[in-house]
Design a protein around this motif. Structure first.
Motif, PDB file in Angstrom:
ATOM      1  N   LEU A 138       7.721   3.394  -9.476  1.00  0.00           N
ATOM      2  CA  LEU A 138       7.832   3.642  -8.039  1.00  0.00           C
ATOM      3  C   LEU A 138       9.453   3.779  -7.659  1.00  0.00           C
ATOM      4  CD1 LEU A 138       5.465   1.129  -6.814  1.00  0.00           C
ATOM      5  CD2 LEU A 138       5.237   3.686  -6.704  1.00  0.00           C
ATOM      6  N   THR A 142       9.630   7.519  -6.067  1.00  0.00           N
ATOM      7  CA  THR A 142       9.419   7.477  -4.494  1.00  0.00           C
ATOM      8  C   THR A 142      10.810   7.341  -3.969  1.00  0.00           C
ATOM      9  OG1 THR A 142       9.162   5.142  -4.661  1.00  0.00           O
ATOM     10  CG2 THR A 142       7.164   6.617  -5.192  1.00  0.00           C
ATOM     11  N   GLN A 144      11.905   5.926   0.325  1.00  0.00           N
ATOM     12  CA  GLN A 144      11.318   5.388   1.490  1.00  0.00           C
ATOM     13  C   GLN A 144      11.759   6.207   2.602  1.00  0.00           C
ATOM     14  OE1 GLN A 144       9.556   2.236   1.977  1.00  0.00           O
ATOM     15  NE2 GLN A 144       9.031   2.689  -0.056  1.00  0.00           N
ATOM     16  N   CYS A 149       6.308   4.842   1.783  1.00  0.00           N
ATOM     17  CA  CYS A 149       6.491   5.253   0.483  1.00  0.00           C
ATOM     18  C   CYS A 149       6.148   6.636   0.186  1.00  0.00           C
ATOM     19  CB  CYS A 149       5.715   4.292  -0.455  1.00  0.00           C
ATOM     20  SG  CYS A 149       6.256   4.364  -2.254  1.00  0.00           S
ATOM     21  N   PHE A 183       7.711  -1.740  -1.653  1.00  0.00           N
ATOM     22  CA  PHE A 183       7.573  -0.262  -1.386  1.00  0.00           C
ATOM     23  C   PHE A 183       6.831   0.136  -0.276  1.00  0.00           C
ATOM     24  CE2 PHE A 183       8.755  -0.823  -5.698  1.00  0.00           C
ATOM     25  CZ  PHE A 183       9.841   0.115  -5.998  1.00  0.00           C
TER      26      PHE A 183
END
Lengths: 392, 392
Positions: A138, A142, A144, A149, A183
């Motif tokens: 993550l 990923t 933000q 997320c 997340f």
């Protein structure tokens, strides 16, 4: 006689030693409590359908057993997952993280929301989501955006994660809670297989925003077909009740519905069976732990396989007892399945990886090397509590 | 005492005369046959869950009763509709015609397919779809393109029509078959309320490509929760079984699924009740016709209301007995509902028009003047077969 018989023969011998002569089912329910009495009372009352006194009683008993603040009984574990995903705000086009190595219901429920399953790697030790690799993934994959997320590759929001407590073995749900928080992902626990399982003393399915249970015929306790949604949030519980009863507004006679709803509430007749089954759950759980000890003694002598034990900090309900073949033994798995089933012992492999099913081939996924290896090396063996206790 | 008491009082008097003193429920199930024996046998067998011998027996009995070539038992009428729509190739963005004046399940099932309900006008005489106005509407508002029926306004394909046999009164299904053929629309009959109803001697739900039944607790016979899909097409029946059992490929132990499926099969324990209920259905149907005659005599004296009788060429199961107020009496409907429910007689209005529910406000629709008028003038009155026959 060879001094090192092939694996299938060794496993058959261990099964015979542990649970006696065949036929022995993989997992058979027993109805040795108040099932008949409650079902008869339910029929006599004529209230057999949705929302009756046994439904309320069953929910109350589930709350007392799991210590969840709220429980909503539904027609099966799949419907519980579907509603939990809706309640977690999973929307069309979202991604939802889930283990690649689990039953198809979790992935299907995600698709019912027009969302996309995103498959997570397994941990060799627990058979569950590998929380360490998940966090690294993550961080890497990923970003933000507006407190959401976002998958860098697809640009889609990863809205939720649905870990499964595989075969009743609790996942490291504390670390998952931490990941969910870090997340901005919502945590729904698929505890379909885990009634009576605990992580650090707390019941599986009661850590996340929502948890789900299943009472299918192959589970530790059964209502024929059935499931439940667990939550500590009163507004989510209330909305779960609303959504599962066609979103009908309460009124003595007016039929008005304020959103698209579902016909998912557990019928009273099934809940009557559930009330009786829950009374017998503690005894079944003791028996299932004893069965693990019996298998442990029997399989200690079999080289190349390992009986899967509960993870650290956990009490497993040992829903399905599990043999893990060493990697070099994987080619013998089908031979073991053939020989044991032919001999009358109910055994089965773990599920096909979700990422290999035709409808999920294009779903995003982590590196699934461990999950893939596990998927070829696992054999579930007979796990009924009645193999240990001859119930009255 | 006034010589012309208000409508509520007149209706209360007629109810007292017809069915005796309160409390009298709107529709109560009875379990006076083999329910208990079959349920006990089912529990003793331990096969309580999906796909068991009572499920097969129930399906067989349904086929024999309805003369459908195939019946697939599922968890409820909503799930039956959902699967029927999938089997009729209803796809995301399609429109599906259905009456505006019906229960919300039909519209919800259409939304589960990401399709759009398109609401059809009612016939004052039958309470069903107005087939004459529907044909005119389709001529005016649709065009044919590549053997598909396209809505001129929205440009979307109208894939299917789901008429409902309202309160068990058969719709003119011959004319609907003709419309379906003429406009390339698939016909699914929502016969949730119509087990034991016939059009020209043929059972409701067996005319279209697919038909659906419901065995909810308020229906003529019940399985707690339950439904069924009827069809004469063996490949559709086979696909219905596949889709309702998680689309799992048949194998002794391998878990492989070839499409997104559902957990919709009826549990064996519910089917056990269904088998017993079906045995009692003929008696219940006779009683429900007798109840109509009794009400007919009692309400002949009440001016301003009419008891709804079965349509031409039909035998209705008279699931719910129905009073239709004359238009000038509509303002008294709520007073009647208040007075009768307060006195202990279970009565209810018909459903809110689907086109008035918030989630369907933007759905396409015909002129719904008659449906709207009917929605304000209908009162269902106590309809249990046990009001006539004191069953053993």
């Amino acid at each position: 006689m060879s001094s090192s018989p092939i694996l299938a023969e060794q496993i058959l011998n261990a099964l015979r030693e542990a649970v006696g002569p065949p036929p022995v089912a993989l997992h058979a329910p027993t109805f040795n409590g108040n099932e008949w009495a409650y079902v008869k009372e339910c029929l006599d009352s004529t209230f057999v359908s949705s929302v009756g006194s046994y439904v309320s009683q069953f929910e109350h008993d589930l709350m007392r057993f799991t210590k969840a603040d709220h429980a909503v009984a539904v027609v099966n574990g799949t419907s519980a997952l579907h509603i939990a995903l809706i309640l977690a705000d999973v929307k069309a086009g979202d991604e939802v993280l889930m283990p690649a190595l689990t039953f198809v219901a979790t992935a299907n429920a995600i698709v019912y929301c027009n969302a996309i399953p995103h498959f997570v790697e397994s941990d060799e030790r627990t058979l569950n989501v590998d929380v360490g690799k998940l966090r690294e993934y993550l961080i890497r994959e990923t970003r933000q955006h507006a407190n959401q997320c976002v998958n860098r590759q697809t640009g889609r929001v990863i809205r939720a994660i649905v870990p499964v407590h595989t075969f009743g073995h609790p996942v490291d749900v504390e670390e998952l809670l931490s990941i969910a928080q870090d997340f901005n992902i919502k945590l729904i626990e698929d505890a379909a297989e885990a009634i009576g399982s605990y992580y650090k003393g707390k019941h599986a399915g009661t850590f996340g925003l929502l948890g789900t249970l299943s009472f299918n015929g192959n589970k530790t306790i059964t209502t024929g077909g059935g499931g439940a949604i667990l939550t500590n949030d009163p507004s989510l519980a209330s909305r779960a009740r609303h959504l599962t009863t066609t979103a009908k507004l309460s009124h003595a006679w007016v039929y008005r519905h304020d959103e698209v709803g579902y016909n998912y509430r557990m019928p009273n007749i099934n809940a009557a069976i559930g009330c009786a089954q829950l009374e017998q759950l503690p005894g079944k759980l003791v028996a299932k732990r004893q069965l693990f000890d019996i298998y442990n003694a029997a399989f200690r002598k079999v080289s190349g396989v390992q009986l899967v034990a509960e993870p650290p900090h956990s009490i497993s309900n040992y829903w399905l007892q599990t043999l893990l073949l060493q990697p070099e033994m994987r080619d013998q798995r089908d031979q073991v399945l053939e020989a044991t089933n032919k001999a009358g012992y109910g055994t089965r492999p773990i599920w096909t990886l979700m990422s290999e099913l035709p409808m999920f081939l294009s779903s995003p996924k982590m590196d699934l090397s461990v999950a893939n290896s596990l998927s070829q090396r696992i054999i579930n063996i007979p796990s009924s509590p009645s193999l240990v206790i001859r119930e009255p």
